[in-house]
Design an enzyme around this catalytic site. Structure first.
Site, short mmCIF file in Angstrom:
data_model
loop_
_atom_site.label_atom_id
_atom_site.label_comp_id
_atom_site.label_asym_id
_atom_site.label_seq_id
_atom_site.Cartn_x
_atom_site.Cartn_y
_atom_site.Cartn_z
N ASP A 69 -41.79 -52.33 30.57
CA ASP A 69 -40.56 -53.10 30.74
C ASP A 69 -40.01 -53.08 32.17
O ASP A 69 -39.63 -52.02 32.68
CB ASP A 69 -39.45 -52.57 29.82
CG ASP A 69 -39.90 -52.41 28.37
OD1 ASP A 69 -41.07 -52.08 28.12
OD2 ASP A 69 -39.04 -52.60 27.49
N GLU B 54 -38.90 -57.93 29.50
CA GLU B 54 -37.73 -58.17 28.65
C GLU B 54 -36.39 -57.71 29.23
O GLU B 54 -35.35 -58.11 28.73
CB GLU B 54 -37.94 -57.55 27.26
CG GLU B 54 -37.79 -56.04 27.26
CD GLU B 54 -37.09 -55.51 26.02
OE1 GLU B 54 -36.78 -56.26 25.10
OE2 GLU B 54 -36.88 -54.29 25.99
N HIS C 42 -35.05 -58.20 23.39
CA HIS C 42 -34.12 -58.91 24.28
C HIS C 42 -34.64 -60.30 24.69
O HIS C 42 -34.15 -60.88 25.65
CB HIS C 42 -33.86 -58.09 25.54
CG HIS C 42 -33.06 -56.84 25.29
ND1 HIS C 42 -31.71 -56.87 24.99
CD2 HIS C 42 -33.41 -55.53 25.27
CE1 HIS C 42 -31.27 -55.63 24.81
NE2 HIS C 42 -32.28 -54.81 24.97
N HIS D 126 -43.64 -53.37 20.50
CA HIS D 126 -42.33 -53.13 21.10
C HIS D 126 -41.41 -52.50 20.06
O HIS D 126 -40.87 -53.19 19.19
CB HIS D 126 -41.77 -54.48 21.58
CG HIS D 126 -40.61 -54.36 22.48
ND1 HIS D 126 -40.73 -54.11 23.82
CD2 HIS D 126 -39.28 -54.46 22.24
CE1 HIS D 126 -39.53 -54.07 24.38
NE2 HIS D 126 -38.64 -54.27 23.43
N HIS E 29 -39.00 -47.14 27.37
CA HIS E 29 -38.82 -47.02 28.82
C HIS E 29 -39.22 -45.67 29.42
O HIS E 29 -38.98 -45.43 30.59
CB HIS E 29 -37.36 -47.33 29.23
CG HIS E 29 -36.98 -48.75 29.03
ND1 HIS E 29 -35.89 -49.33 29.66
CD2 HIS E 29 -37.52 -49.75 28.29
CE1 HIS E 29 -35.79 -50.60 29.31
NE2 HIS E 29 -36.76 -50.87 28.46
FE LIG Z 1 -37.01 -52.67 27.26
FE LIG Z 2 -36.66 -53.66 23.95
#
Ligand SMILES: [Fe+2]
Ligand SMILES: [Fe+2]
Length: 285
Positions: free
Chosen positions: A20, A51, A80, A166, A193
């Site tokens: 990400d 995202e 997102h 995800h 993350h």
């Molecule tokens: Fe993310």
């Molecule tokens: Fe996410």
């Protein structure tokens, strides 16, 4: 079967997946550093999860173009996906941007596509959202991915296949890795993350890592400026919005080598590209 005959034993692809991208720090690092990484590593195919690239929430068309021009062959999204409204139209006109397969029946865009790679090779990229600890009850990702993998056998119609899974829970990501083992070349987790230390090739030739980590400022709380998340943890009260941290970004992801004839992953290596030293010195203390 002519396609199969074209691909020799031992010839393969070098793939890079980047986790990400968060905010300006993440996207400028991808813009500035991915072209040299792509050339130096002789990469055949690059997938970037975008995202959080716009203000930490979603991806604008302009920022998608930055990631694509920097060397991403495909940009994936996540929960997102449509936080930036313009993505609703853009995802229909730009096939190199993928939203999750199981996002919503009415969502624009697609969750899986086959892309061209150098040498006439084909690469399947798919993304699905998990269900555990996610804010919305998305459809079952396992039954969403199953027909996609069946329709695009690796070593058959495609020379490699990449799944970006995800979701929040490590258990669900583990399950997806095993579910796809022997069918996908790579299953990599995104969304949390933070890179995990479990990159490996599963017995069926599927490279796997529970989370690729983000491309963003790690002097942060999962990419966000520390002040507001800390306040919420300490007091239970919010005072403002989350804002992406602006310090120099580290790029995190996974390098995978595949065999064209079988579509199996032959090696996997955690990828981490630290910020240049001059930029690191500017990091907040
Ligand atoms: Fe993310
Ligand atoms: Fe996410």
């Amino acid at each position: 079967m002519w396609l199969r005959a074209d691909f020799r034993n031992g010839a393969g692809m070098k793939l890079l997946f980047l986790g990400d991208v968060v905010g300006r720090a993440g996207r400028t690092a991808v813009r500035d550093r991915l072209p040299a990484i792509r050339a130096a590593r002789r990469l055949d195919f690059v997938v970037v999860n975008g995202e959080n690239a716009t203000g930490g929430a979603g991806l604008s068309p302009d920022h998608a173009r930055i990631l694509l021009e920097a060397g991403a062959d495909v940009v994936t999204l996540g929960d997102h996906a449509f936080d930036q409204r313009d993505m609703l139209q853009f995802v229909e006109s730009e096939p190199r941007v993928l939203r999750p397969l199981n996002y919503a029946k009415a969502a624009p865009g697609r969750g899986a596509r086959v892309y061209d790679a150098p040498g006439g090779r084909k690469v399947l990229v798919a993304q699905a959202l998990g269900q555990v600890f996610m804010k919305r009850p998305f459809d079952d990702p396992f039954s969403a991915l199953d027909p996609v993998l069946k329709q695009h056998p690796r070593g058959g119609l495609v020379q490699a296949s990449l799944v970006d899974f995800h979701c929040e829970a490590t258990s669900e990501k583990n399950a997806m890795g095993w579910y796809c083992d022997g069918r996908a070349s790579l299953v990599v987790g995104t969304h949390t993350h933070v890179p995990t230390a479990d990159a490996r090739v599963l017995p069926g030739g599927t490279a796997y890592q529970t989370d690729a980590g983000m491309c963003g400022d790690y002097a942060s709380i999962i990419g966000m400026d520390r002040e507001e998340p800390l306040r919420r943890f300490l007091t239970g009260m919010s005072k403002g919005r989350f804002a992406p941290a602006e310090g120099a970004a580290t790029l995190c992801g996974l390098l995978v080598e595949t065999d064209d004839r079988t579509g199996r992953a032959t090696s996997v290596e955690v990828f981490r590209d630290e910020p240049p030293i001059a930029d690191r010195e500017a990091l907040p203390s």
